[in-house]
Design a protein around this motif. Structure first.
Motif, PDB file in Angstrom:
ATOM      1  N   LYS A  65      -8.829  -0.321  21.692  1.00  0.00           N
ATOM      2  CA  LYS A  65     -10.260  -0.635  21.602  1.00  0.00           C
ATOM      3  C   LYS A  65     -11.101   0.640  21.718  1.00  0.00           C
ATOM      4  N   SER A  66     -10.722   1.533  22.644  1.00  0.00           N
ATOM      5  CA  SER A  66     -11.472   2.788  22.796  1.00  0.00           C
ATOM      6  C   SER A  66     -11.397   3.629  21.526  1.00  0.00           C
ATOM      7  N   MET A  67     -10.223   3.679  20.913  1.00  0.00           N
ATOM      8  CA  MET A  67     -10.063   4.434  19.655  1.00  0.00           C
ATOM      9  C   MET A  67     -10.985   3.855  18.585  1.00  0.00           C
ATOM     10  N   ALA A  68     -10.934   2.526  18.439  1.00  0.00           N
ATOM     11  CA  ALA A  68     -11.737   1.862  17.407  1.00  0.00           C
ATOM     12  C   ALA A  68     -13.223   2.117  17.652  1.00  0.00           C
ATOM     13  N   GLN A  69     -13.662   1.944  18.898  1.00  0.00           N
ATOM     14  CA  GLN A  69     -15.078   2.147  19.235  1.00  0.00           C
ATOM     15  C   GLN A  69     -15.540   3.558  18.880  1.00  0.00           C
ATOM     16  N   SER A  70     -14.703   4.542  19.175  1.00  0.00           N
ATOM     17  CA  SER A  70     -15.073   5.932  18.915  1.00  0.00           C
ATOM     18  C   SER A  70     -15.261   6.164  17.409  1.00  0.00           C
ATOM     19  N   PHE A  71     -14.316   5.701  16.605  1.00  0.00           N
ATOM     20  CA  PHE A  71     -14.439   5.854  15.139  1.00  0.00           C
ATOM     21  C   PHE A  71     -15.650   5.103  14.601  1.00  0.00           C
ATOM     22  N   ILE A  72     -15.861   3.891  15.093  1.00  0.00           N
ATOM     23  CA  ILE A  72     -16.934   3.044  14.554  1.00  0.00           C
ATOM     24  C   ILE A  72     -18.306   3.628  14.896  1.00  0.00           C
ATOM     25  N   GLU A  73     -18.466   4.082  16.149  1.00  0.00           N
ATOM     26  CA  GLU A  73     -19.784   4.570  16.557  1.00  0.00           C
ATOM     27  C   GLU A  73     -20.097   5.948  16.001  1.00  0.00           C
ATOM     28  N   LEU A  74     -19.082   6.824  15.928  1.00  0.00           N
ATOM     29  CA  LEU A  74     -19.338   8.197  15.469  1.00  0.00           C
ATOM     30  C   LEU A  74     -19.103   8.368  13.967  1.00  0.00           C
ATOM     31  N   LYS A  75     -18.350   7.461  13.356  1.00  0.00           N
ATOM     32  CA  LYS A  75     -17.965   7.552  11.939  1.00  0.00           C
ATOM     33  C   LYS A  75     -17.210   8.838  11.622  1.00  0.00           C
ATOM     34  N   ARG A  76     -16.606   9.424  12.647  1.00  0.00           N
ATOM     35  CA  ARG A  76     -15.756  10.616  12.494  1.00  0.00           C
ATOM     36  C   ARG A  76     -14.894  10.714  13.746  1.00  0.00           C
ATOM     37  N   PHE A  77     -13.931  11.638  13.722  1.00  0.00           N
ATOM     38  CA  PHE A  77     -13.103  11.842  14.911  1.00  0.00           C
ATOM     39  C   PHE A  77     -13.717  12.903  15.799  1.00  0.00           C
ATOM     40  N   ASP A  78     -13.811  12.588  17.089  1.00  0.00           N
ATOM     41  CA  ASP A  78     -14.305  13.555  18.065  1.00  0.00           C
ATOM     42  C   ASP A  78     -13.418  13.435  19.306  1.00  0.00           C
ATOM     43  N   ALA A  79     -12.631  14.471  19.568  1.00  0.00           N
ATOM     44  CA  ALA A  79     -11.639  14.423  20.644  1.00  0.00           C
ATOM     45  C   ALA A  79     -12.285  14.200  22.013  1.00  0.00           C
ATOM     46  N   LYS A  80     -13.424  14.852  22.237  1.00  0.00           N
ATOM     47  CA  LYS A  80     -14.075  14.702  23.553  1.00  0.00           C
ATOM     48  C   LYS A  80     -14.552  13.269  23.754  1.00  0.00           C
ATOM     49  N   ASP A  81     -15.142  12.712  22.705  1.00  0.00           N
ATOM     50  CA  ASP A  81     -15.635  11.334  22.806  1.00  0.00           C
ATOM     51  C   ASP A  81     -14.482  10.368  23.071  1.00  0.00           C
ATOM     52  N   MET A  82     -13.377  10.578  22.371  1.00  0.00           N
ATOM     53  CA  MET A  82     -12.234   9.685  22.547  1.00  0.00           C
ATOM     54  C   MET A  82     -11.644   9.827  23.951  1.00  0.00           C
ATOM     55  N   ALA A  83     -11.516  11.068  24.400  1.00  0.00           N
ATOM     56  CA  ALA A  83     -10.985  11.328  25.742  1.00  0.00           C
ATOM     57  C   ALA A  83     -11.860  10.652  26.795  1.00  0.00           C
ATOM     58  N   LYS A  84     -13.178  10.757  26.609  1.00  0.00           N
ATOM     59  CA  LYS A  84     -14.115  10.162  27.569  1.00  0.00           C
ATOM     60  C   LYS A  84     -13.972   8.636  27.581  1.00  0.00           C
ATOM     61  N   ARG A  85     -13.855   8.044  26.407  1.00  0.00           N
ATOM     62  CA  ARG A  85     -13.710   6.577  26.349  1.00  0.00           C
ATOM     63  C   ARG A  85     -12.422   6.107  27.032  1.00  0.00           C
ATOM     64  N   PHE A  86     -11.321   6.817  26.807  1.00  0.00           N
ATOM     65  CA  PHE A  86     -10.058   6.444  27.478  1.00  0.00           C
ATOM     66  C   PHE A  86     -10.245   6.448  28.992  1.00  0.00           C
ATOM     67  N   SER A  87     -10.838   7.557  29.463  1.00  0.00           N
ATOM     68  CA  SER A  87     -10.956   7.781  30.896  1.00  0.00           C
ATOM     69  C   SER A  87     -11.940   6.799  31.540  1.00  0.00           C
ATOM     70  N   VAL A  88     -13.101   6.634  30.925  1.00  0.00           N
ATOM     71  CA  VAL A  88     -14.115   5.717  31.461  1.00  0.00           C
ATOM     72  C   VAL A  88     -13.553   4.295  31.514  1.00  0.00           C
ATOM     73  N   GLU A  89     -12.878   3.891  30.442  1.00  0.00           N
ATOM     74  CA  GLU A  89     -12.283   2.550  30.391  1.00  0.00           C
ATOM     75  C   GLU A  89     -11.236   2.379  31.503  1.00  0.00           C
ATOM     76  N   TYR A  90     -10.424   3.397  31.712  1.00  0.00           N
ATOM     77  CA  TYR A  90      -9.406   3.306  32.761  1.00  0.00           C
ATOM     78  C   TYR A  90     -10.045   3.127  34.138  1.00  0.00           C
ATOM     79  N   PHE A  91     -11.064   3.931  34.460  1.00  0.00           N
ATOM     80  CA  PHE A  91     -11.654   3.819  35.796  1.00  0.00           C
ATOM     81  C   PHE A  91     -12.473   2.542  35.968  1.00  0.00           C
ATOM     82  N   LYS A  92     -12.955   1.990  34.868  1.00  0.00           N
ATOM     83  CA  LYS A  92     -13.689   0.724  34.924  1.00  0.00           C
ATOM     84  C   LYS A  92     -12.726  -0.436  35.177  1.00  0.00           C
ATOM     85  N   ASP A  93     -11.526  -0.357  34.601  1.00  0.00           N
ATOM     86  CA  ASP A  93     -10.603  -1.487  34.602  1.00  0.00           C
ATOM     87  C   ASP A  93      -9.155  -0.959  34.683  1.00  0.00           C
ATOM     88  N   PRO A  94      -8.804  -0.420  35.867  1.00  0.00           N
ATOM     89  CA  PRO A  94      -7.515   0.303  35.959  1.00  0.00           C
ATOM     90  C   PRO A  94      -6.275  -0.595  35.964  1.00  0.00           C
TER      91      PRO A  94
END
Ligand code: F2R
Ligand code: MG
Ligand code: MG
Ligand code: MG
Length: 362
Positions: A65-94
């Motif tokens: 879901k984090s991967m999909a959200q990053s591509f959909i919102e940015l319409k490109r690949f951004d490593a920092k954005d993806m890394a942040k989404r993985f991490s934020v999602e993990y701490f929200k729902d570990p």
């Protein structure tokens, strides 16, 4: 152009979710009980259930879901954005059953404010990087977002997405293989009457591509050269496994003889990418012909059954297998009761449509 491509996109993300949700109750069962599995899957397929028991998704889908959200919102690949989404999602729902060590990557990413998205993963396991299947299990959005890319571009994108957590060569090469397997499935037209396709053509294409990936000289940024070569010859473990699969499928008698347990012994069923991605691909191909222990005419259902019957890392192997099968056969072939058991099915369908909208020149 591919007929009904949006249906294949939907099938891919729905399939991945179904494999994860229905596989997770069995994760680490080794071997898995035949009768328990038979009764479980029969029950989940019931059309007239009074109530559909809801199965939660695990880390496989959380990261997808984090991967999909990053591509959909940015319409490109951004490593920092993806890394942040993985991490934020993990701490929200570990409590989603994450891998034992990848959680340290999420902590280090947060601690460094996502400034160096590849650094924490590079340092894992004393610098050898993770070879877990966590890069492969979440790669379906890469195949959808990168559907129109050349092989070389798709491989580069899959590598960069995987390396945010998995810097070991076998970790990211597993993600590449899973991504190529999905893209090949999206491009394969199965028969509209009996859903058959040419297993040999499919496998040969993957073998040719993985051979190239695994024999390409590694750059100095690869941190595990000791794994790469013996006597100057690059090791090709994924290609070797694909060739093993090809050998098995040369004889239908051999295919019929091999139970899930035997396939798990030959190809693996654990949390490493090398011992799970080829097993997922095998399950998809096995779904082409009837399975004595679970009678179904539906190749998607047969794929799911066989992937679960391997035991071990069932959520991840079933998720990877069913995302490939869904990409092959399309969403319409997936029985409705299966999806009704899965948390967030509507959201995954929405993401698949959003990713489809981003494909240029359809
Ligand atoms: N974690 C699990 N399942 C077990 C526990 C959950 C269960 N529900 C329960 O609580 O009973 N599943 C999830 O993990 C797998 C994906 O893991 P990922 O993201 O690759 O994580 P990590 O930590 O990077 O690697 C996993 C393990 O592999 C071993 N390993 C990896 N690289 C290694 C190396 N270079 N050297 C030595 N060992 C290495 C380690 O044991 C890691 O902990 C999926 O199954 C997902 O569903
Ligand atoms: Mg999981
Ligand atoms: Mg790592
Ligand atoms: Mg798993």
């Amino acid at each position: 152009s591919v007929a009904n491509l949006v249906n294949k996109f939907r099938g891919c993300l729905a399939g991945g979710l179904i494999g994860d949700c229905l596989g997770s109750p069995f994760e680490a069962d080794n071997p898995i009980s035949r009768s328990v599995l038979y009764n479980f899957l029969t029950k989940q397929l019931e059309e007239s259930a009074k109530m559909f028991q809801m199965f939660p998704f695990t880390d496989d889908t959380a990261m997808t879901k984090s991967m999909a959200q990053s591509f959909i919102e940015l319409k490109r690949f951004d490593a920092k954005d993806m890394a942040k989404r993985f991490s934020v999602e993990y701490f929200k729902d570990p409590k989603r059953g994450y891998g034992g060590n990848v959680v340290d990557v999420f902590a280090a990413l947060r601690h460094t404010h996502y400034e160096y998205p590849y650094e924490p993963a590079r340092l894992q396991f004393n610098g050898s990087g993770s070879y877990g299947n966590g890069g492969a299990m979440r790669t379906s959005p890469v195949a959808l977002f990168g559907f129109h890319l050349s092989d070389a571009e798709l491989i580069e994108l899959a590598t960069n997405c995987a390396k945010i957590t998995h810097s070991n060569r076998n970790g990211y090469n597993g993600a590449i293989l899973q991504c190529l397997a999905i893209r090949e499935a999206l491009q394969t037209q199965s028969s509209p009457t009996d859903h058959s396709f040419d297993v040999n053509v499919y496998l040969n294409s993957l073998i040719e591509k993985m051979q190239k990936v695994e024999t390409t000289i590694c750059t100095e940024t690869d941190n595990n050269d000791s794994h790469n070569k013996s006597n100057g010859v690059p090791e090709t473990p994924f290609t070797d496994k694909l060739n093993k699969i090809k050998k098995i499928f040369e004889s239908q008698t051999k295919v019929n003889e091999l139970s899930g347990e035997k396939v798990a012994y030959i190809l693996g069923n654990d949390v490493s990418a090398l011992k799970s991605v080829p097993s997922a691909i095998y399950s998809v191909l096995r779904g082409q012909t009837p399975i004595e222990a679970f009678q179904s005419t539906n190749p998607f259902v047969r794929t799911l059954y066989f992937a679960l019957s391997l035991g071990g890392d069932t959520d991840t192997i079933a998720s990877m297998a069913c995302s490939i099968a869904g990409a092959l056969y399309g969403n319409d072939l997936i029985p409705n009761p299966l999806r009704k058991h899965c948390e967030d099915i509507d959201l995954l369908i929405k993401y698949s449509e959003d990713l489809y909208d981003l494909v240029p020149n359809k």
